[in-house]
Design a protein around this motif. Structure first.
Motif, PDB file in Angstrom:
ATOM      1  N   UNK A  61       0.828  -1.144  -0.067  1.00 53.78           N
ATOM      2  CA  UNK A  61      -0.139  -0.106   0.131  1.00 53.78           C
ATOM      3  C   UNK A  61       0.810   1.433  -0.022  1.00 53.78           C
ATOM      4  N   UNK A  62       1.988   1.182   0.906  1.00 55.83           N
ATOM      5  CA  UNK A  62       2.787   2.446   0.868  1.00 55.83           C
ATOM      6  C   UNK A  62       3.484   2.543  -0.406  1.00 55.83           C
ATOM      7  N   UNK A  63       3.736   1.546  -1.198  1.00 53.90           N
ATOM      8  CA  UNK A  63       4.622   1.794  -2.540  1.00 53.90           C
ATOM      9  C   UNK A  63       3.537   2.460  -3.670  1.00 53.90           C
ATOM     10  N   UNK A  64       2.231   2.394  -3.493  1.00 51.32           N
ATOM     11  CA  UNK A  64       1.166   3.084  -4.446  1.00 51.32           C
ATOM     12  C   UNK A  64       1.028   4.569  -4.059  1.00 51.32           C
ATOM     13  N   UNK A  65       1.505   4.813  -2.729  1.00 56.67           N
ATOM     14  CA  UNK A  65       1.274   6.442  -2.426  1.00 56.67           C
ATOM     15  C   UNK A  65       2.548   7.262  -2.762  1.00 56.67           C
ATOM     16  N   UNK A  66       3.554   6.605  -3.572  1.00 58.24           N
ATOM     17  CA  UNK A  66       4.754   7.403  -3.980  1.00 58.24           C
ATOM     18  C   UNK A  66       5.494   8.058  -2.823  1.00 58.24           C
ATOM     19  N   UNK A  67       6.115   7.410  -2.120  1.00 62.23           N
ATOM     20  CA  UNK A  67       7.087   7.732  -1.215  1.00 62.23           C
ATOM     21  C   UNK A  67       8.209   8.089  -1.806  1.00 62.23           C
TER      22      UNK A  67
END
Length: 335
Positions: free
Chosen positions: A193-199
């Motif tokens: 999920x974090x990877x889809x949020x563009x960290x």
């Protein structure tokens, strides 16, 4: 840079290079007990020859490395009970600013068994405490209220019970518009999920990366590099995958390289990935040079592996280890 102490390495980091504040979110902190034994025998009485008790969990491991190298660091997460008080006392002793949220549950205790006869390390991770919705909201308010443009926020470790798996994604989505740079080091659903949020940076280890790309087979270095490139975008600057003894692959928009740390005697590899990440953040803020920072972080992780207790020993000569780190450019499709 040939010698590292708790005061020398980044004396100029905050004042002369950047005003960024480093904040570390570690939601599943623990009291860790590392016990050294002549040998470990299951089903029998085992007696340790030495025991070390310290603040554990990936977030506090990252924060410890950062503070050892000099810069100020602020930690967020959840602590409760007697073990929670121990973590707060440890943060105070280390000079880590404690913004952790008090919870009704008891902070977990984890045990690490170091077997001298086999050089094997066995980790017994206790399940984390239940965290209520109100406690989650209080922690989020503290973090989001503190952050300012240019800050670095490291999101590190697993998610305790009661905390939604989307928590890191939610943080990234709220911090990106403020101009805060986020680095994610977690696993499973929270990582996906974090990877889809563009960290800003994604930093899994090999097994976490396999989960991220949905692979049950151990990927080749080329596959790791090519799959990593798919996560780069206008916001995600780099993907860094730590591969244990194989080294570290770093993928940028126009570059990909493999860093290999020196061969060192392994005493206890626990928290070597956390030490790598903390050292990487410190050096990147100072130098702005990705290769230099990865090399330095590899040297610090090697120092961690060589010692019974996690972290970078004070007054330890990191320079020779860093100098032995090799960099190999990798050919990746599209570069």
């Amino acid at each position: 840079m040939s010698f590292v102490s708790c005061t020398d390495i980044t004396r100029a980091t905050r004042n002369e290079v950047t005003q960024a504040v480093i904040r570390v979110v570690g939601l599943n902190a623990s009291m860790d007990r590392t016990q050294r034994m002549v040998s470990v025998h299951l089903g029998e009485v085992n007696r340790s020859t030495h025991t070390d008790v310290y603040a554990g969990g990936k977030g506090l491991g990252v924060a410890r490395a950062i503070k050892t190298l000099g810069p100020d660091v602020v930690v967020y997460g959840f602590v409760g009970g007697i073990t929670g008080r121990f973590l707060r006392q440890t943060c105070e002793a280390l000079g880590i600013e404690d913004r952790q949220t008090e919870i009704q549950g008891e902070t977990r205790i984890c045990n690490i068994l170091v077997d001298d006869s086999t050089s094997q390390v066995t980790v017994l991770n206790e399940k984390g405490p239940w965290v209520s919705e109100a406690e989650v909201e209080k922690m989020l308010l503290a973090l989001l209220g503190d952050c300012e443009e240019g800050d670095i926020v490291v999101l590190s470790g697993s998610i305790p019970s009661g905390v939604p798996s989307s928590i890191y994604r939610q943080m990234i989505e709220q911090l990106n518009p403020v101009g805060v740079k986020t680095i994610v080091d977690t696993s499973g659903i929270p990582l996906r999920e974090s990877a889809t949020a563009k960290p800003w940076i994604i930093k899994p280890n090999l097994s976490e990366f396999q989960e991220l790309i949905g692979s049950t087979d151990i990927p080749s270095l080329k596959t790791v590099a090519e799959e990593s490139r798919k996560f780069l975008n206008e916001s995600t600057y780099a993907v860094i995958v730590t591969l244990g003894e194989q080294g570290v692959i770093t993928v940028l928009e126009n570059e990909c390289f493999l860093a290999k740390a020196p061969k060192v005697p392994v005493v206890n590899p626990t928290a070597s990935g956390d030490t790598f990440l903390g050292a990487f953040v410190v050096d990147l803020l100072q130098s702005g040079d990705m290769k230099n920072s990865v090399r330095f972080a590899c040297g610090c992780a090697a120092a961690n592996v060589m010692n019974f207790s996690p972290g970078i020993p004070e007054r330890f000569d990191i320079g020779p280890l860093v100098e032995q780190v090799t960099i190999e450019e990798l050919e990746v499709m599209g570069l």
